[in-house]
Motif scaffolding. Structure first.
Motif, PDB file in Angstrom:
ATOM      1  N   THR A  73      -7.206   3.309  -0.724  1.00  0.00           N
ATOM      2  CA  THR A  73      -6.115   2.338  -1.018  1.00  0.00           C
ATOM      3  C   THR A  73      -5.753   0.952  -1.279  1.00  0.00           C
ATOM      4  O   THR A  73      -4.584   0.495  -2.227  1.00  0.00           O
ATOM      5  CB  THR A  73      -5.384   1.665   0.940  1.00  0.00           C
ATOM      6  OG1 THR A  73      -6.257   0.648   1.059  1.00  0.00           O
ATOM      7  CG2 THR A  73      -5.803   3.223   1.435  1.00  0.00           C
TER       8      THR A  73
ATOM      9  N   GLN B 187       0.550  -1.347   0.087  1.00  0.00           N
ATOM     10  CA  GLN B 187       0.193   0.006  -0.051  1.00  0.00           C
ATOM     11  C   GLN B 187       1.074   1.213  -0.221  1.00  0.00           C
ATOM     12  O   GLN B 187       0.358   2.152  -0.712  1.00  0.00           O
ATOM     13  CB  GLN B 187      -1.071   0.272   1.212  1.00  0.00           C
ATOM     14  CG  GLN B 187      -2.258  -1.223   1.240  1.00  0.00           C
ATOM     15  CD  GLN B 187      -2.980  -0.378   2.107  1.00  0.00           C
ATOM     16  OE1 GLN B 187      -2.983  -0.346   3.237  1.00  0.00           O
ATOM     17  NE2 GLN B 187      -4.426  -1.776   2.205  1.00  0.00           N
TER      18      GLN B 187
ATOM     19  N   ARG C  38       0.686   4.595  -2.575  1.00  0.00           N
ATOM     20  CA  ARG C  38       0.585   5.808  -2.873  1.00  0.00           C
ATOM     21  C   ARG C  38       1.488   6.143  -3.236  1.00  0.00           C
ATOM     22  O   ARG C  38       1.808   7.442  -3.355  1.00  0.00           O
ATOM     23  CB  ARG C  38       0.094   6.035  -1.096  1.00  0.00           C
ATOM     24  CG  ARG C  38      -0.962   5.077  -0.586  1.00  0.00           C
ATOM     25  CD  ARG C  38      -0.838   5.342   0.789  1.00  0.00           C
ATOM     26  NE  ARG C  38      -1.252   6.828   1.425  1.00  0.00           N
ATOM     27  CZ  ARG C  38      -1.133   7.099   2.423  1.00  0.00           C
ATOM     28  NH1 ARG C  38      -0.834   6.244   4.064  1.00  0.00           N
ATOM     29  NH2 ARG C  38      -0.653   8.271   3.094  1.00  0.00           N
TER      30      ARG C  38
ATOM     31  N   TYR D 189      -6.143  11.616  -2.167  1.00  0.00           N
ATOM     32  CA  TYR D 189      -6.499  10.532  -0.693  1.00  0.00           C
ATOM     33  C   TYR D 189      -5.946  10.579   0.527  1.00  0.00           C
ATOM     34  O   TYR D 189      -5.722  10.476   1.540  1.00  0.00           O
ATOM     35  CB  TYR D 189      -5.658   8.936  -1.425  1.00  0.00           C
ATOM     36  CG  TYR D 189      -6.004   7.711   0.027  1.00  0.00           C
ATOM     37  CD1 TYR D 189      -7.467   7.291   0.657  1.00  0.00           C
ATOM     38  CD2 TYR D 189      -4.380   8.075   0.630  1.00  0.00           C
ATOM     39  CE1 TYR D 189      -7.001   6.336   1.756  1.00  0.00           C
ATOM     40  CE2 TYR D 189      -4.176   6.707   1.746  1.00  0.00           C
ATOM     41  CZ  TYR D 189      -5.621   6.038   2.130  1.00  0.00           C
ATOM     42  OH  TYR D 189      -5.593   5.147   3.045  1.00  0.00           O
TER      43      TYR D 189
END
Length: 259
Positions: free
Chosen positions: A213, A83, A87, A240
């Motif tokens: 995510t 994750q 990101r 996000y």
């Protein structure tokens, strides 16, 4: 809930998913047991159910436990790393070469085929045809567990194709972008409530954040020259990150009020 409440992107919350998503959303991924129980209550999970789930996750090797609380372990800790890559991806300059993995082991069991498919998804490889996986050579492919599975069934090559594969169909770019735009809409529709520190918004927004995510881990991270001009990945990451800051501040304010 938002307009995406009926989409398969948004999975229903279970005790395990609340615990996992709560820990996946913090860095380092460790929290006191009281915080995890309280988080479960906020999202509709009874304290006893959360405690049972914590014990089972420790037994399964998904969490480690000590006097300070619980931390991600094993596959969930690996997911935390994936994750983070989703990101804030780390790519390398692309020189036009492609990585290829070709299955070379005969008579594979169904479980082995499923494990390879999962590993290749984690490595952001696309299947050109049965047993042939590829992607542009612009990623380190440093998921050690996935590489170990792939290495056990495949031989690896670096190739320079005479004709560049159609990245859009190979990697399903239209579907990924459509889901990303849907998530952007859901984030925008609920973010003001988080900015207002509305604790009642945490349940809906928790699910949306978890879906975002997950979706970012499926971004193929292709070189810009292979992407559509309006590719929404960067916009989704920025949205996000801002959303997560508001969510974390709202959650901390709510949690302090419960102590």
């Amino acid at each position: 809930m938002s307009q995406v409440s009926n989409t398969p992107l948004l999975r229903p919350l279970t005790a395990r998913s609340v615990i996992a998503s709560t820990l996946l959303g913090v860095d380092p991924p460790r929290l006191p047991s009281g915080a995890l129980v309280a988080s479960g209550e906020k999202f509709g999970v009874a304290p006893g159910t959360t405690r049972v789930a914590l014990s089972r996750m420790v037994e399964a090797g998904e969490l480690s436990a000590d006097d300070a609380g619980y931390a991600l372990a094993g596959p969930l800790l690996e997911r935390h790393a994936r994750q983070a890559q989703g990101r804030h991806p780390e790519t390398t300059r692309w020189n036009g070469a492609w990585r290829m993995a070709i299955v070379t082991t005969p008579a594979r069991a169904a479980a082995d085929r499923a494990a390879l498919r999962d590993a290749m998804t984690r490595l952001r490889m696309a299947e050109m045809r049965e047993g042939v996986w590829t992607r542009p050579d612009n990623l380190p492919l440093d998921d050690s567990t996935a590489r170990r599975v792939a290495n056990g069934q495949c031989s690896w090559f670096t190739a320079a194709p005479d004709e560049v594969p159609d990245a859009s169909s190979l990697f399903g770019l239209d579907a990924w972008a459509a889901a990303a735009h849907e998530l952007l809409g859901a984030l925008a529709a609920t973010r003001q409530r988080l900015r207002d520190r509305d604790a009642d918004a945490l349940g809906d927004t928790f699910v949306i954040a978890a879906a975002t995510t997950r979706h970012l881990t499926l971004d193929p991270l292709l070189p810009p020259s292979l992407l559509p001009r309006d590719w929404p990945a960067t916009k989704l990451r920025r949205a996000y990150d801002a959303y997560q800051r508001d969510f974390a501040a709202t959650w901390r304010r709510w949690y302090r009020s419960t102590r």
